[in-house]
Design a protein around this motif. Structure first.
Motif, PDB file in Angstrom:
ATOM      1  N   LEU A 136      35.153   2.958-145.592  1.00  0.00           N
ATOM      2  CA  LEU A 136      36.020   3.205-146.747  1.00  0.00           C
ATOM      3  C   LEU A 136      35.907   4.644-147.238  1.00  0.00           C
ATOM      4  O   LEU A 136      36.875   5.196-147.756  1.00  0.00           O
ATOM      5  CB  LEU A 136      35.669   2.245-147.886  1.00  0.00           C
ATOM      6  CG  LEU A 136      35.926   0.750-147.616  1.00  0.00           C
ATOM      7  CD1 LEU A 136      35.689  -0.066-148.885  1.00  0.00           C
ATOM      8  CD2 LEU A 136      37.341   0.514-147.100  1.00  0.00           C
ATOM      9  N   ASP A 141      39.065   5.585-149.351  1.00  0.00           N
ATOM     10  CA  ASP A 141      39.198   4.467-150.285  1.00  0.00           C
ATOM     11  C   ASP A 141      37.967   4.348-151.173  1.00  0.00           C
ATOM     12  O   ASP A 141      38.041   3.786-152.262  1.00  0.00           O
ATOM     13  CB  ASP A 141      39.421   3.162-149.514  1.00  0.00           C
ATOM     14  CG  ASP A 141      40.761   3.147-148.794  1.00  0.00           C
ATOM     15  OD1 ASP A 141      41.792   3.140-149.486  1.00  0.00           O
ATOM     16  OD2 ASP A 141      40.783   3.183-147.552  1.00  0.00           O
ATOM     17  N   SER A 142      36.814   4.852-150.731  1.00  0.00           N
ATOM     18  CA  SER A 142      35.611   4.922-151.556  1.00  0.00           C
ATOM     19  C   SER A 142      35.513   6.317-152.153  1.00  0.00           C
ATOM     20  O   SER A 142      35.781   7.310-151.470  1.00  0.00           O
ATOM     21  CB  SER A 142      34.357   4.632-150.716  1.00  0.00           C
ATOM     22  OG  SER A 142      33.181   4.972-151.431  1.00  0.00           O
ATOM     23  N   ASN A 143      35.132   6.396-153.425  1.00  0.00           N
ATOM     24  CA  ASN A 143      35.041   7.713-154.067  1.00  0.00           C
ATOM     25  C   ASN A 143      33.757   8.457-153.710  1.00  0.00           C
ATOM     26  O   ASN A 143      33.609   9.632-154.046  1.00  0.00           O
ATOM     27  CB  ASN A 143      35.196   7.592-155.591  1.00  0.00           C
ATOM     28  CG  ASN A 143      34.153   6.675-156.224  1.00  0.00           C
ATOM     29  OD1 ASN A 143      33.007   6.608-155.787  1.00  0.00           O
ATOM     30  ND2 ASN A 143      34.563   5.959-157.278  1.00  0.00           N
ATOM     31  N   SER A 162      33.865   2.216-159.677  1.00  0.00           N
ATOM     32  CA  SER A 162      34.780   2.134-158.541  1.00  0.00           C
ATOM     33  C   SER A 162      36.159   1.729-159.031  1.00  0.00           C
ATOM     34  O   SER A 162      36.292   0.918-159.949  1.00  0.00           O
ATOM     35  CB  SER A 162      34.266   1.102-157.535  1.00  0.00           C
ATOM     36  OG  SER A 162      35.264   0.780-156.577  1.00  0.00           O
ATOM     37  N   VAL A 164      38.304   0.473-156.790  1.00  0.00           N
ATOM     38  CA  VAL A 164      38.765  -0.479-155.776  1.00  0.00           C
ATOM     39  C   VAL A 164      38.691  -1.893-156.355  1.00  0.00           C
ATOM     40  O   VAL A 164      37.607  -2.403-156.640  1.00  0.00           O
ATOM     41  CB  VAL A 164      37.909  -0.392-154.494  1.00  0.00           C
ATOM     42  CG1 VAL A 164      38.393  -1.402-153.456  1.00  0.00           C
ATOM     43  CG2 VAL A 164      37.966   1.017-153.913  1.00  0.00           C
ATOM     44  N   ASP A 168      42.577  -4.907-153.885  1.00  0.00           N
ATOM     45  CA  ASP A 168      42.479  -3.813-152.915  1.00  0.00           C
ATOM     46  C   ASP A 168      41.573  -4.206-151.743  1.00  0.00           C
ATOM     47  O   ASP A 168      41.892  -3.933-150.576  1.00  0.00           O
ATOM     48  CB  ASP A 168      41.910  -2.545-153.569  1.00  0.00           C
ATOM     49  CG  ASP A 168      42.842  -1.940-154.590  1.00  0.00           C
ATOM     50  OD1 ASP A 168      44.069  -2.110-154.453  1.00  0.00           O
ATOM     51  OD2 ASP A 168      42.338  -1.287-155.532  1.00  0.00           O
ATOM     52  N   LEU A 169      40.435  -4.828-152.060  1.00  0.00           N
ATOM     53  CA  LEU A 169      39.485  -5.208-151.012  1.00  0.00           C
ATOM     54  C   LEU A 169      40.091  -6.200-150.035  1.00  0.00           C
ATOM     55  O   LEU A 169      39.853  -6.114-148.830  1.00  0.00           O
ATOM     56  CB  LEU A 169      38.222  -5.793-151.634  1.00  0.00           C
ATOM     57  CG  LEU A 169      37.251  -4.796-152.268  1.00  0.00           C
ATOM     58  CD1 LEU A 169      36.148  -5.524-153.005  1.00  0.00           C
ATOM     59  CD2 LEU A 169      36.668  -3.866-151.208  1.00  0.00           C
ATOM     60  N   GLU A 413      33.033  -3.213-160.300  1.00  0.00           N
ATOM     61  CA  GLU A 413      33.487  -1.918-160.807  1.00  0.00           C
ATOM     62  C   GLU A 413      32.354  -0.928-161.072  1.00  0.00           C
ATOM     63  O   GLU A 413      32.507   0.263-160.844  1.00  0.00           O
ATOM     64  CB  GLU A 413      34.263  -2.138-162.110  1.00  0.00           C
ATOM     65  CG  GLU A 413      34.850  -0.890-162.714  1.00  0.00           C
ATOM     66  CD  GLU A 413      35.651  -1.164-163.977  1.00  0.00           C
ATOM     67  OE1 GLU A 413      36.173  -0.191-164.574  1.00  0.00           O
ATOM     68  OE2 GLU A 413      35.752  -2.344-164.377  1.00  0.00           O
ATOM     69  N   GLY A 428      33.096   0.471-153.160  1.00  0.00           N
ATOM     70  CA  GLY A 428      34.039   1.571-153.401  1.00  0.00           C
ATOM     71  C   GLY A 428      33.401   2.818-153.962  1.00  0.00           C
ATOM     72  O   GLY A 428      34.098   3.768-154.303  1.00  0.00           O
ATOM     73  N   CYS A 429      32.047   2.823-154.062  1.00  0.00           N
ATOM     74  CA  CYS A 429      31.331   4.017-154.545  1.00  0.00           C
ATOM     75  C   CYS A 429      30.479   4.654-153.460  1.00  0.00           C
ATOM     76  O   CYS A 429      29.992   5.783-153.634  1.00  0.00           O
ATOM     77  CB  CYS A 429      30.414   3.651-155.724  1.00  0.00           C
ATOM     78  SG  CYS A 429      31.250   3.299-157.271  1.00  0.00           S
TER      79      CYS A 429
END
Length: 432
Positions: A136, A141-143, A162, A164, A168-169, A413, A428-429
């Protein structure tokens, strides 16, 4: 060669550069469509495409008569799909011996040749780099606000969020990490690419690769439906330690003629195609007498393969959280394998006979390790943290050392450290 402005950076770029600086050649392996050619070409100065239909016969003829001619060109010289002329392996090895210089060749291959175990190992001349589909972080897609390297270096005071979502996942699982999907015009067409991949595997690739068997009696009967059945059974058992016998019993319900030997041939062929990549068990020194489970977890190289085989989609996953959970674990394992590789590490799983488990154990070559649990939602975080703390107490840390960190990867999140020291980090992180 001019730089490719469309190239999206991969975690493997730096690994490839380091290997080229320390060996005469680098072999890049991995499944089709994962980006091997683009990554190799991004650092190559000249390229030979063995699959070029306009040149294939001519190139094969040259390889058979004087393979050294195909090695001429600016270095690093990339030979794409080298296994189409396996004599090139020894030719590259010999040329590396002659030149006594690093960074001469890049070989890419989407299959393992049948007689690979008979070839010279290439030790000291040819380094290996195994690529997987995009994580990701690579697909943006991951920050990337939480670094695996930083965590291993003790920088665990994390605070991040995150963007995402669960929706989204579910899409990212079905889309997968295939580089080509990032250029798809619609989400529907991106998801369709994974189905096209499976269709090619089940209808063509398995049997084309199996034709290498010189003894026709050892070849698989061309049976796409059987191939789909095996893939479906693997998909239904993804992220579990299901045995071959259970898979065989599952398939035999609709295919009475399949034998254990035939199943083994299919599984071996899927491994040679890099379609399946099981997750081995971690075998640490432990304080208790609890016996360790040594079976590997069943995994595809990308979660989208399982989703495509089961013919699920993002909307269906949202109403089937059990399947969603297994596929989410598969997604996280894919990403952590890439991030661990970038830190010179591997990913295992832990389970003992008491039922205590860790979805992932990241083990670095320098001896450092970390335990990871994967939970799609937040309701199971408390139980996961308890498992990780119990595991730490079981490990003989006098021999293994204390874990660098313990982490729960979520689909949530917020990234933070709990009071007990366990990290909670959204997928997502994460980044290498």
């Amino acid at each position: 060669m001019e730089a490719n402005n469309d190239y999206l950076p991969r975690v493997y770029d730096e690994i490839l550069e380091e290997k080229l600086d320390s060996s005469g050649a680098v072999l890049i392996t991995g499944c089709k469509w994962c980006g091997k050619t683009m990554t190799g070409a991004n650092q190559a100065k000249s390229i030979l495409y063995m699959q070029d239909p306009n040149q294939r016969k001519n190139l094969q003829s040259i390889a058979d008569s004087k393979p050294s001619l195909l090695l001429m060109g600016d270095t690093p010289r990339m030979i794409d799909e080298w296994q189409m002329a396996t004599v090139l392996w020894d030719a590259v090895r010999f040329e590396c011996d002659k030149r006594q210089e690093v960074g001469q060749f890049i070989l890419t291959g989407s299959t393992v040749p049948l007689d690979a175990d008979k070839a010279h190992s290439g030790t000291g001349r040819i380094a290996r780099l195994h690529m997987r589909t995009m994580s990701l972080f690579e697909s943006k897609d991951s920050n990337g606000t939480v670094s695996l390297k930083d965590l291993f270096d003790g920088k665990t005071n994390i605070e991040s969020t995150s963007t995402v979502s669960i929706e989204d996942l579910s899409y990212l699982i079905c889309r997968g990490g295939w580089p080509a999907t990032l250029k798809a015009k619609t989400k529907k067409s991106a998801i369709r690419m994974a189905q096209n991949y499976i269709d090619a595997i089940a209808n063509e690739d398995i049997f084309r690769l199996d034709m290498e068997q010189k003894d026709s009696n050892l070849r698989l009967e061309r049976n796409p439906e059987r191939a789909y059945s095996i893939l479906r059974s693997l998909a239904r058992n993804v992220s579990t330690m299901v045995s071959n016998k259970t898979i065989l019993d599952d398939i035999a319900a609709n295919d009475k003629e399949i034998s254990s030997g035939t199943l083994d041939k299919y599984l071996n062929t899927l491994r040679r195609l890099f379609v399946i990549e099981d997750q081995p068990a971690w075998k640490p020194s432990i304080r208790s007498k609890s016996a360790l489970r040594t079976s590997s977890k069943r995994l595809f190289v990308d979660p989208s393969i399982a989703a495509a085989v089961m013919r699920t989609n993002p909307e269906k996953l949202l109403y089937d959280f059990e399947t969603f959970g297994f596929l989410f674990e598969s997604l996280c394992t894919r990403d952590m394998r890439a991030y661990s590789q970038a830190n010179d590490g591997d990913v295992f799983h832990y389970r003992d006979k008491t039922g205590l488990e860790a979805d992932m154990v990241i083990s670095l070559r320098d001896g450092r390790w970390a335990a990871v649990e994967v939970k799609l939602g937040t309701k199971q975080i408390e139980e996961a943290a308890k498992n990780l703390l119990t595991l730490r107490e079981k490990i003989n840390t006098d021999k293994m050392g204390m874990p660098s960190f313990m982490m729960i990867i979520t689909g949530g999140e917020y990234a933070y450290m709990r009071k007990d020291g366990v990290l909670v980090v959204p997928i997502g992180c994460l980044k290498p």
